[in-house]
Motif scaffolding. Structure first.
Motif, PDB file in Angstrom:
ATOM      1  N   LYS A  36       0.832  -1.212   0.000  1.00  0.00           N
ATOM      2  CA  LYS A  36       0.000   0.000   0.000  1.00  0.00           C
ATOM      3  C   LYS A  36       0.863   1.257   0.000  1.00  0.00           C
ATOM      4  O   LYS A  36       0.535   2.243  -0.652  1.00  0.00           O
ATOM      5  CB  LYS A  36      -0.947  -0.004   1.199  1.00  0.00           C
ATOM      6  CG  LYS A  36      -2.076  -1.000   1.040  1.00  0.00           C
ATOM      7  CD  LYS A  36      -3.025  -0.949   2.215  1.00  0.00           C
ATOM      8  CE  LYS A  36      -4.142  -1.954   2.048  1.00  0.00           C
ATOM      9  NZ  LYS A  36      -5.107  -1.897   3.151  1.00  0.00           N
ATOM     10  N   LYS A  37       1.981   1.246   0.748  1.00  0.00           N
ATOM     11  CA  LYS A  37       2.891   2.392   0.752  1.00  0.00           C
ATOM     12  C   LYS A  37       3.475   2.613  -0.634  1.00  0.00           C
ATOM     13  O   LYS A  37       3.557   3.742  -1.122  1.00  0.00           O
ATOM     14  CB  LYS A  37       4.031   2.184   1.748  1.00  0.00           C
ATOM     15  CG  LYS A  37       3.643   2.328   3.195  1.00  0.00           C
ATOM     16  CD  LYS A  37       4.850   2.076   4.089  1.00  0.00           C
ATOM     17  CE  LYS A  37       4.497   1.997   5.538  1.00  0.00           C
ATOM     18  NZ  LYS A  37       5.670   1.682   6.375  1.00  0.00           N
ATOM     19  N   GLY A  38       3.892   1.529  -1.275  1.00  0.00           N
ATOM     20  CA  GLY A  38       4.453   1.628  -2.623  1.00  0.00           C
ATOM     21  C   GLY A  38       3.426   2.117  -3.625  1.00  0.00           C
ATOM     22  O   GLY A  38       3.732   2.935  -4.497  1.00  0.00           O
ATOM     23  N   GLN A  39       2.211   1.642  -3.504  1.00  0.00           N
ATOM     24  CA  GLN A  39       1.150   2.063  -4.400  1.00  0.00           C
ATOM     25  C   GLN A  39       0.861   3.555  -4.228  1.00  0.00           C
ATOM     26  O   GLN A  39       0.710   4.280  -5.212  1.00  0.00           O
ATOM     27  CB  GLN A  39      -0.116   1.255  -4.119  1.00  0.00           C
ATOM     28  CG  GLN A  39      -1.275   1.579  -5.025  1.00  0.00           C
ATOM     29  CD  GLN A  39      -2.516   0.751  -4.688  1.00  0.00           C
ATOM     30  OE1 GLN A  39      -2.558   0.048  -3.682  1.00  0.00           O
ATOM     31  NE2 GLN A  39      -3.515   0.845  -5.523  1.00  0.00           N
ATOM     32  N   ALA A  40       0.813   4.024  -2.986  1.00  0.00           N
ATOM     33  CA  ALA A  40       0.568   5.446  -2.732  1.00  0.00           C
ATOM     34  C   ALA A  40       1.705   6.295  -3.297  1.00  0.00           C
ATOM     35  O   ALA A  40       1.464   7.371  -3.854  1.00  0.00           O
ATOM     36  CB  ALA A  40       0.407   5.690  -1.238  1.00  0.00           C
ATOM     37  N   LYS A  41       2.945   5.811  -3.165  1.00  0.00           N
ATOM     38  CA  LYS A  41       4.094   6.556  -3.686  1.00  0.00           C
ATOM     39  C   LYS A  41       4.023   6.669  -5.203  1.00  0.00           C
ATOM     40  O   LYS A  41       4.258   7.743  -5.768  1.00  0.00           O
ATOM     41  CB  LYS A  41       5.389   5.872  -3.265  1.00  0.00           C
ATOM     42  CG  LYS A  41       6.631   6.624  -3.653  1.00  0.00           C
ATOM     43  CD  LYS A  41       7.879   5.930  -3.130  1.00  0.00           C
ATOM     44  CE  LYS A  41       9.129   6.673  -3.557  1.00  0.00           C
ATOM     45  NZ  LYS A  41      10.340   6.025  -3.087  1.00  0.00           N
ATOM     46  N   GLU A  86       0.789  11.762 -10.141  1.00  0.00           N
ATOM     47  CA  GLU A  86       0.099  13.039 -10.021  1.00  0.00           C
ATOM     48  C   GLU A  86       1.059  14.213 -10.236  1.00  0.00           C
ATOM     49  O   GLU A  86       0.687  15.227 -10.810  1.00  0.00           O
ATOM     50  CB  GLU A  86      -0.573  13.167  -8.647  1.00  0.00           C
ATOM     51  CG  GLU A  86      -1.808  12.322  -8.495  1.00  0.00           C
ATOM     52  CD  GLU A  86      -2.950  12.776  -9.383  1.00  0.00           C
ATOM     53  OE1 GLU A  86      -3.105  13.984  -9.598  1.00  0.00           O
ATOM     54  OE2 GLU A  86      -3.682  11.896  -9.869  1.00  0.00           O
ATOM     55  N   GLU A  87       2.306  14.056  -9.773  1.00  0.00           N
ATOM     56  CA  GLU A  87       3.291  15.129  -9.924  1.00  0.00           C
ATOM     57  C   GLU A  87       3.695  15.326 -11.379  1.00  0.00           C
ATOM     58  O   GLU A  87       3.933  16.453 -11.812  1.00  0.00           O
ATOM     59  CB  GLU A  87       4.519  14.837  -9.074  1.00  0.00           C
ATOM     60  CG  GLU A  87       4.273  14.954  -7.591  1.00  0.00           C
ATOM     61  CD  GLU A  87       5.462  14.523  -6.756  1.00  0.00           C
ATOM     62  OE1 GLU A  87       6.488  14.117  -7.334  1.00  0.00           O
ATOM     63  OE2 GLU A  87       5.368  14.592  -5.524  1.00  0.00           O
TER      64      GLU A  87
END
Length: 76
Positions: free
Chosen positions: A39-44, A50-51
């Protein structure tokens, strides 16, 4: 369709037979940690996308006639 109570008990029983009662907590902990890291990797990745996503829509520049009406009648 989510598994109900009897199905979960059957899965837990099979897991105990396969892995043994002592290894089940370690296995559950490892699965939880792996899920958290995923989940952390997916959010990153989502944040990085987005950037780099442009603020404006460039599709009109690529195909300027995209919204133009097309005359489908043919002259016979």
């Amino acid at each position: 369709m989510a598994p109900g109570g009897p199905e979960i008990l059957l899965i837990v029983g099979i897991a105990i037979l396969i892995f043994g009662a002592q290894k089940i907590p370690k296995l559950a902990r490892s699965i939880g940690e792996s899920t958290g890291e995923f989940k952390k990797g997916q959010a990153k990745v989502e944040q990085e996308l987005e950037e780099i996503r442009p603020d404006t829509d460039l599709s009109a520049d690529v195909n300027p006639d995209a919204g133009a009406a097309v005359d489908t009648e043919t002259n016979s």
